[in-house]
Design a protein around this motif. Structure first.
Motif, PDB file in Angstrom:
ATOM      1  N   TYR A  53      -7.401  -2.615  -9.874  1.00 32.80           N
ATOM      2  CA  TYR A  53      -6.051  -2.171  -9.531  1.00 32.80           C
ATOM      3  C   TYR A  53      -5.099  -2.419 -10.694  1.00 32.80           C
ATOM      4  O   TYR A  53      -4.331  -1.543 -11.093  1.00 32.80           O
ATOM      5  N   LEU A  54      -5.135  -3.629 -11.244  1.00 34.90           N
ATOM      6  CA  LEU A  54      -4.221  -3.989 -12.330  1.00 34.90           C
ATOM      7  C   LEU A  54      -4.431  -3.068 -13.531  1.00 34.90           C
ATOM      8  O   LEU A  54      -3.473  -2.579 -14.131  1.00 34.90           O
ATOM      9  N   PHE A  55      -5.686  -2.835 -13.854  1.00 34.97           N
ATOM     10  CA  PHE A  55      -5.981  -1.985 -15.003  1.00 34.97           C
ATOM     11  C   PHE A  55      -5.480  -0.564 -14.757  1.00 34.97           C
ATOM     12  O   PHE A  55      -4.868   0.057 -15.632  1.00 34.97           O
ATOM     13  N   ALA A  56      -5.732  -0.069 -13.561  1.00 33.90           N
ATOM     14  CA  ALA A  56      -5.292   1.298 -13.239  1.00 33.90           C
ATOM     15  C   ALA A  56      -3.780   1.406 -13.328  1.00 33.90           C
ATOM     16  O   ALA A  56      -3.242   2.297 -13.992  1.00 33.90           O
ATOM     17  N   LYS A  57      -3.084   0.502 -12.680  1.00 29.42           N
ATOM     18  CA  LYS A  57      -1.625   0.598 -12.620  1.00 29.42           C
ATOM     19  C   LYS A  57      -0.986   0.350 -13.973  1.00 29.42           C
ATOM     20  O   LYS A  57       0.022   0.968 -14.322  1.00 29.42           O
ATOM     21  N   ILE A  95      -2.892  -4.257  -2.637  1.00 28.79           N
ATOM     22  CA  ILE A  95      -3.504  -3.385  -3.632  1.00 28.79           C
ATOM     23  C   ILE A  95      -4.163  -2.177  -2.962  1.00 28.79           C
ATOM     24  O   ILE A  95      -5.379  -2.010  -3.002  1.00 28.79           O
ATOM     25  N   GLN A  96      -3.317  -1.352  -2.390  1.00 30.36           N
ATOM     26  CA  GLN A  96      -3.815  -0.200  -1.664  1.00 30.36           C
ATOM     27  C   GLN A  96      -4.390   0.843  -2.620  1.00 30.36           C
ATOM     28  O   GLN A  96      -3.830   1.113  -3.670  1.00 30.36           O
ATOM     29  N   PRO A  97      -5.523   1.432  -2.216  1.00 30.56           N
ATOM     30  CA  PRO A  97      -6.121   2.487  -3.037  1.00 30.56           C
ATOM     31  C   PRO A  97      -5.308   3.782  -2.995  1.00 30.56           C
ATOM     32  O   PRO A  97      -4.645   4.070  -2.000  1.00 30.56           O
ATOM     33  N   ASP A  98      -5.362   4.507  -4.101  1.00 32.08           N
ATOM     34  CA  ASP A  98      -4.695   5.812  -4.139  1.00 32.08           C
ATOM     35  C   ASP A  98      -5.548   6.877  -3.464  1.00 32.08           C
ATOM     36  O   ASP A  98      -5.042   7.871  -2.969  1.00 32.08           O
ATOM     37  N   GLU A  99      -6.863   6.655  -3.516  1.00 30.04           N
ATOM     38  CA  GLU A  99      -7.792   7.576  -2.867  1.00 30.04           C
ATOM     39  C   GLU A  99      -8.850   6.751  -2.169  1.00 30.04           C
ATOM     40  O   GLU A  99      -9.193   5.671  -2.618  1.00 30.04           O
ATOM     41  N   PHE A 127      -6.446   4.348  -8.540  1.00 30.01           N
ATOM     42  CA  PHE A 127      -7.341   3.313  -8.032  1.00 30.01           C
ATOM     43  C   PHE A 127      -8.050   3.882  -6.810  1.00 30.01           C
ATOM     44  O   PHE A 127      -7.433   4.141  -5.782  1.00 30.01           O
ATOM     45  N   VAL A 128      -9.345   4.103  -6.971  1.00 29.97           N
ATOM     46  CA  VAL A 128     -10.117   4.778  -5.931  1.00 29.97           C
ATOM     47  C   VAL A 128     -10.963   3.776  -5.162  1.00 29.97           C
ATOM     48  O   VAL A 128     -11.568   2.884  -5.764  1.00 29.97           O
TER      49      VAL A 128
END
Length: 525
Positions: A46-50, A85-89, A56-57
């Motif tokens: 999550y941290l890396f994605a954001k 840390i909710q997923p986007d998908e 964040f899947v």
RNA sequence: GGCGCGUUGGUCAAGGGGUUAAGACGCCUCCCUUUCACGGAGGAAUCACGGGUUCGAAUCCCGUACGUGCUACCA
């Protein structure tokens, strides 16, 4: 010059941009509770994605039907939710790369596996589990340690490489149970770059011919992870270190499929280890060592209810803060980070390459810090919940705010608010008279009798007034205030704890104060 | 056994050729507090070992030891 500068910049940035958006996935198996290691993997993803404005899947890897546990998927989602840390998908959120459960993608894997057979990188294998077991036995009996289904003995087994083509075809035609295995090259070295560990070279000889497609038609992790990462356009694959040994399989697969250009950047995260030494932290360690290993309470169909950090009284902010710092730091002395700060400061090259032993004491320290730093608005719902769970419903918000701010620095866990503050709302059930009894005497008894009388005449029930009255009376009785304050404290709160005793008394009110003194006095007779 | 990965106080760790080797948790002492905490001041405790390279190594190289992971039709 300008040109040179900009190409360098582009080169440096290329690592992240590579024209496509950063996409990472957290891919747990719904086989039980989500433990510390799992949550941290999710968190780093999550941290890396954001940090990189990416996606964040969440992908559910439920290809092993024998290990599937009812409710585990929803549980994983609840945990991510609690951690913020909710997923986007994902299976519940949707997205354009679904379905996000591998069991629902079953039909797509066979085709890919067969492509590999056609290109000569995989083969059909018809051995029964018993036959494989017997191979292992024989080889072991011969003193061989490397008992693998690999280049050394695949020709002695029943598969499309050892069998005449007609026989293979016949077996396929009658749908004889079979798997598809990768044909691992005998003497190659697979090179790849790991964002945490740098360049890695691994021999293919050490890896067996992994099953890609199981007899039930489900893919194994090895096939599914590659196919899905490709199809879902994953750009960075962050996963636990336990996957490092099989990385050559995955990299070879990317190559054999001809997708090398799209292969994600790899990062193998360090393990979280048991506090008392050997082994990675496992689900059983919690019970054995007396701390939770799950984020939230998990009701295991087999082993029953196991509490999590949440139920124990951890704030989710503290929980993820603690987890993030177990394997990463920003290089400064800062230890307390909000999720937003971590997103801002996270970088993969400050993630450690070695495992860390989990330390519950330090985890509690993080929570203590978070409670101390949180304002009433943040604490209020959690504290109210703790009280409600103990059967006390709080209506007076102002009083609660005052009290929470008064005692929060004494609370390590949210559940401590009960011990530290319940006496403000209900009289203590038990009075620890044993801590005052040894030094109790008639003089002190007289003092408190007199105190009750004097207090009953006080009109303005303010701290100063309460304290002054107390001390004046003590002086008149020729007693030291210090010897009397502890008994008073015990009378009011039930034990040797809590904030200033006159402050407590002022909040309690005159009547309640007198009532509690009288009650204890009656116990002392 | 084989193949990876790793190793800075008890734990988390900074430091990546020259430092008195940061900081945090925990532990201990003292101060503050007539309780318990909070806060403040101090203390004990560390570069796994052996060889190199170098004027100089925690830092680079090689060995060894130890730890850990993988070695399933589990992920």
């Amino acid at each position: 010059m300008v040109y040179l500068l900009s190409t360098t910049w582009i080169k440096a940035k290329n690592y992240l941009c590579n024209m496509s958006k950063v996409r990472v996935r957290f891919a747990p198996s719904p086989t039980g509770g989500l433990h510390l290691g799992g949550v941290r993997t999710a968190l780093y993803n999550y941290l890396f994605a954001k940090k990189n404005d990416g996606d964040f899947v969440l992908r559910i890897e439920d290809t092993d039907q024998t290990r599937y546990v009812e409710g585990a998927e929803q549980y994983i989602l609840d945990c991510l939710n609690w951690c913020g840390i909710q997923p986007d998908e994902g299976p519940h959120t949707g997205g354009e790369y679904g379905p996000y459960r591998q069991s629902e993608r079953k039909s797509i894997y066979r085709e890919f596996a067969e492509k590999l057979v056609e290109s000569g990188h995989a083969y059909y294998a018809f051995d029964t589990p018993e036959e494989i077991e017997s191979l292992r036995e024989t080889l072991k009996a011969q003193g061989k340690y490397n008992v693998q289904y690999d280049f050394q003995n695949r020709l002695n087994m029943r598969n499309s490489l050892s069998l005449p083509p007609e026989e293979t075809e016949e077996l396929l035609k009658i749908n004889f149970p079979h798997v598809i295995r990768i044909k691992m090259p005998r003497n190659e070295y697979v090179h790849f770059h790991d964002m945490i560990r740098g360049d890695i070279e691994m021999p293919t000889a050490g890896v067996d011919d992994k099953v890609l497609l199981k007899a039930d038609g489900m893919p194994t992790y090895h096939l599914a992870v590659v196919v899905d990462d490709y199809l879902m356009k994953i750009t960075h694959a962050l996963r636990g270190e336990e996957w490092l040994p099989s990385a050559p399989v995955h990299i070879l697969l990317w190559k054999y499929f001809g997708w090398e250009k799209h292969m994600p950047h790899w990062a193998h995260l360090p393990l979280i280890l048991k506090p008392d030494g050997n082994g990675k932290l496992s689900k059983r360690d919690g019970e054995r060592l007396g701390f939770p290993v799950f984020a939230m309470e998990w009701n295991d169909p087999k082993n029953g209810l196991v509490k999590g950090f949440k139920e124990l009284g951890f704030m989710h902010e503290a929980f993820i803060n603690m987890l993030a710092l177990l394997g990463w730091n920003d290089g400064t002395e800062q230890e307390i980070f909000s999720l937003e700060e971590m997103v801002e400061k996270f970088s993969m090259d400050r993630v450690h390459s070695h495992g860390a032993k989990f330390d519950f004491e330090k985890a509690k320290w993080f929570n203590h810090e978070w409670i101390k730093r949180s304002d009433f608005e943040r604490l209020q719902p959690d504290v109210k919940k703790v009280f409600e769970e103990n059967g006390v419903v709080i209506n007076d918000e102002q009083k609660l705010q005052h009290i929470v701010n008064l005692v929060k620095e004494r609370c390590t866990l949210l559940t401590d608010f009960w011990q530290q503050a319940s006496f403000f709302f209900i009289a203590p059930k038990e009075i620890d008279t044993s801590s005052i009894l040894p030094k109790w005497n008639e003089n002190k008894n007289q003092f408190f009798v007199e105190l009750i009388r004097t207090y009953s005449f006080i009109n303005s029930w303010q701290i100063e007034e309460i304290e002054n009255t107390f001390k004046e009376l003590a002086a008149a009785s020729k007693l030291k205030p210090g010897e009397l304050m502890l008994p008073l404290r015990v009378m009011l709160v039930g034990g040797k704890f809590g904030p200033g005793v006159f402050e407590i008394s002022s909040i309690l009110g005159k009547e309640e104060t007198i009532k509690r003194i009288e009650h204890t006095l009656s116990l002392m007779k």
